[in-house]
Design a protein around this motif. Sequence first.
Motif, PDB file in Angstrom:
ATOM      1  N   PRO A   1       0.815  -1.238   0.000  1.00 51.30           N
ATOM      2  CA  PRO A   1       0.000   0.000   0.000  1.00 51.30           C
ATOM      3  C   PRO A   1       0.839   1.273   0.000  1.00 51.30           C
ATOM      4  O   PRO A   1       0.453   2.274  -0.625  1.00 51.30           O
ATOM      5  CB  PRO A   1      -0.819  -0.130   1.295  1.00 51.30           C
ATOM      6  CG  PRO A   1      -0.895  -1.590   1.552  1.00 51.30           C
ATOM      7  CD  PRO A   1       0.416  -2.134   1.115  1.00 51.30           C
TER       8      PRO A   1
ATOM      9  N   VAL B   1       2.021   1.765  -3.523  1.00 56.37           N
ATOM     10  CA  VAL B   1       0.913   2.202  -4.387  1.00 56.37           C
ATOM     11  C   VAL B   1       0.685   3.707  -4.241  1.00 56.37           C
ATOM     12  O   VAL B   1       0.570   4.433  -5.239  1.00 56.37           O
ATOM     13  CB  VAL B   1      -0.365   1.417  -4.051  1.00 56.37           C
ATOM     14  CG1 VAL B   1      -1.583   2.038  -4.745  1.00 56.37           C
ATOM     15  CG2 VAL B   1      -0.227  -0.040  -4.479  1.00 56.37           C
TER      16      VAL B   1
ATOM     17  N   ILE C   1      -9.907   2.595  -6.241  1.00 55.30           N
ATOM     18  CA  ILE C   1      -8.595   3.259  -6.287  1.00 55.30           C
ATOM     19  C   ILE C   1      -8.639   4.470  -7.209  1.00 55.30           C
ATOM     20  O   ILE C   1      -8.079   5.534  -6.901  1.00 55.30           O
ATOM     21  CB  ILE C   1      -7.516   2.264  -6.738  1.00 55.30           C
ATOM     22  CG1 ILE C   1      -7.328   1.156  -5.700  1.00 55.30           C
ATOM     23  CG2 ILE C   1      -6.187   2.980  -6.972  1.00 55.30           C
ATOM     24  CD1 ILE C   1      -6.812   1.622  -4.364  1.00 55.30           C
TER      25      ILE C   1
ATOM     26  N   GLU D   1      -4.390   3.927   0.893  1.00 55.66           N
ATOM     27  CA  GLU D   1      -3.592   3.076   1.777  1.00 55.66           C
ATOM     28  C   GLU D   1      -4.483   2.175   2.630  1.00 55.66           C
ATOM     29  O   GLU D   1      -4.217   0.972   2.765  1.00 55.66           O
ATOM     30  CB  GLU D   1      -2.709   3.940   2.681  1.00 55.66           C
ATOM     31  CG  GLU D   1      -1.558   4.617   1.970  1.00 55.66           C
ATOM     32  CD  GLU D   1      -0.679   5.388   2.940  1.00 55.66           C
ATOM     33  OE1 GLU D   1      -0.962   5.352   4.160  1.00 55.66           O
ATOM     34  OE2 GLU D   1       0.285   6.023   2.490  1.00 55.66           O
TER      35      GLU D   1
ATOM     36  N   SER E   1      -6.287  -0.457   0.332  1.00 57.45           N
ATOM     37  CA  SER E   1      -5.327  -1.453  -0.130  1.00 57.45           C
ATOM     38  C   SER E   1      -4.944  -2.407   0.995  1.00 57.45           C
ATOM     39  O   SER E   1      -4.830  -3.624   0.786  1.00 57.45           O
ATOM     40  CB  SER E   1      -4.077  -0.775  -0.687  1.00 57.45           C
ATOM     41  OG  SER E   1      -4.388   0.066  -1.771  1.00 57.45           O
TER      42      SER E   1
ATOM     43  N   CYS F   1       0.579 -10.462  -4.239  1.00 61.13           N
ATOM     44  CA  CYS F   1       0.646  -9.006  -4.394  1.00 61.13           C
ATOM     45  C   CYS F   1       0.610  -8.605  -5.864  1.00 61.13           C
ATOM     46  O   CYS F   1       0.040  -7.565  -6.218  1.00 61.13           O
ATOM     47  CB  CYS F   1       1.910  -8.471  -3.720  1.00 61.13           C
ATOM     48  SG  CYS F   1       1.911  -8.650  -1.923  1.00 61.13           S
TER      49      CYS F   1
ATOM     50  N   PHE G   1      -2.918  -8.653  -6.758  1.00 65.52           N
ATOM     51  CA  PHE G   1      -3.598  -7.470  -6.233  1.00 65.52           C
ATOM     52  C   PHE G   1      -3.349  -6.259  -7.125  1.00 65.52           C
ATOM     53  O   PHE G   1      -4.266  -5.465  -7.395  1.00 65.52           O
ATOM     54  CB  PHE G   1      -3.132  -7.189  -4.804  1.00 65.52           C
ATOM     55  CG  PHE G   1      -3.570  -5.860  -4.276  1.00 65.52           C
ATOM     56  CD1 PHE G   1      -4.891  -5.633  -3.909  1.00 65.52           C
ATOM     57  CD2 PHE G   1      -2.662  -4.812  -4.154  1.00 65.52           C
ATOM     58  CE1 PHE G   1      -5.299  -4.398  -3.422  1.00 65.52           C
ATOM     59  CE2 PHE G   1      -3.056  -3.586  -3.673  1.00 65.52           C
ATOM     60  CZ  PHE G   1      -4.377  -3.375  -3.300  1.00 65.52           C
TER      61      PHE G   1
ATOM     62  N   ILE H   1      -6.219  -3.818  -9.172  1.00 60.49           N
ATOM     63  CA  ILE H   1      -6.394  -2.361  -9.089  1.00 60.49           C
ATOM     64  C   ILE H   1      -5.830  -1.662 -10.330  1.00 60.49           C
ATOM     65  O   ILE H   1      -5.648  -0.438 -10.327  1.00 60.49           O
ATOM     66  CB  ILE H   1      -5.741  -1.796  -7.819  1.00 60.49           C
ATOM     67  CG1 ILE H   1      -4.238  -2.030  -7.812  1.00 60.49           C
ATOM     68  CG2 ILE H   1      -6.374  -2.408  -6.574  1.00 60.49           C
ATOM     69  CD1 ILE H   1      -3.517  -1.373  -6.643  1.00 60.49           C
TER      70      ILE H   1
END
Length: 501
Positions: free
Chosen positions: A52, A55, A417, A430, A433, A485, A488, A492
């Motif tokens: 996060p 990101v 997002i 954050e 996520s 991850c 993930f 997004i």
Amino acid sequence: MAHLLTLSVLTSILLAGYLLFRYGNIPHQHILVTISVLTAWCFSFLIVFTIPLDVTNTLYRQCLQEHNSNGLLITSPNLNNSHVEILPVAGTECQAPWGMIPDSLFPNLWRIIYWTSQLLTWLIMPLMQSYLKAGDFTIKGKLKSALIENAIYYSSYLFICGILLIYIAAKGVSLDWQKLKAIASSASNTWGLFLLVLLLGYALVEVPRSLWNNAIPGFTLQYAYFKVAKLNSSKAEAEENVEDVLESLQGISRTVPNNHQLRPCVETILRKVPTELLERAVRNYTRGGGSGGTSSIIPSEKALVRIHKQVIKSLQTLERSESLWSVQVENVFYLEDVSRNMHSQDRRFKSEFPPQRTQLGKIMYSPLIHWYWECFCKAHFFKMLFVLASMMSIMVVWSELTFFNRRPVLSIFANVINLAKYSYDFFTIELFSMIVLCYLFYCTYSTILRIRFLNLYYLAPHHQTNEHSLIFSGMLLCRLTPPMCLNFLGLIHMDSHIIKE
């Protein structure tokens, strides 16, 4: 600036240490096993907690690039002017995230975490696992057995890898060190993604279902009865297996004379057997007439290595089965207390075997509070968790099915997002996520805690997990966390391999 990263590191270390303390037996296991498993678990958790932050830092840099007319380009004097930072000036709409990390930190951090995890999961931990299972009596013998076992296992991988490299070379593609690293990481991630599909597909249904079942007191008690019966049969099977192995060991012990060169090896095996079991094995062997029919043929060192390996495995299985059975019996007694107190008129929790608590514990968790939690609030709490988990599972499944669709954006996670990105709400990014990653994290890793591979590798609480199972779980986490991850990031729309923009 990097306080959130520091908090993530501390949280990862504490979580990995707690799980290792709960499942492992630190005082009795090898120090190298403790260090390697702690490192593997810590790095796996750190990847989840750090994504996060990465990101939000990426979205912040994109925001600065979109508003570069209001920003100032500053070239760093380091790295031969190859590092460029965009710093905002007055009037820009971008606000730095709360956990802003310097741009140069993340690449180095990911290299250390990723390649250390790959080294652990594909080389060091398999060798350690084979070394611990080896029945040899010397370090050199154990290392030799571990190397031979892993050479046989990895020869198939090397064969496939060789064919792929020959195919790539035949296509005229030049291979350098960077491309070889990319091929290796892609192969590892592909292996992890296939396993992730199986584990996550099972857990997305099982997690909500287990929460709903836990909200039904009668079901939990019946399931506890079932587990006790199953553990009792496993314990009986483990006891029979130990008796058979120790009977063979007694025959070997009677055969090898005290002045023989292999006698120290026999004594090494005998020292690992508890006194009570050894005495019982001697009585059973004598009662069965084994002393009169003892073979005069002295076994070879390979036979001693084989029986040594069997003794180690059978004793560990018996100890774990007995401990899990006793813990489950206590759980059954407690659930029976809950069932009896469910219709209590005075609303005071009464137990047949009350646990020993301090005075402060009795005040904080009084019989009244205990009754309201177990007989009234707990069921509603688990039903609420069931609703939340079901919604999360549905969103994950929908987003997994639609994240390849770029326009219009159908992935729920990508839409959330994007909405937060347009309003520059980095805190929401954050938090969201972290929630999604923690749910994927829980689903995937809780499946690892439930499954048993041929009844050999599984995590047992109350310090009953052997070293082999700890290492096996560490290898799985290192292999699953990067693909999870990566998945993930695809959900997004921040994986450049899927969404080119």
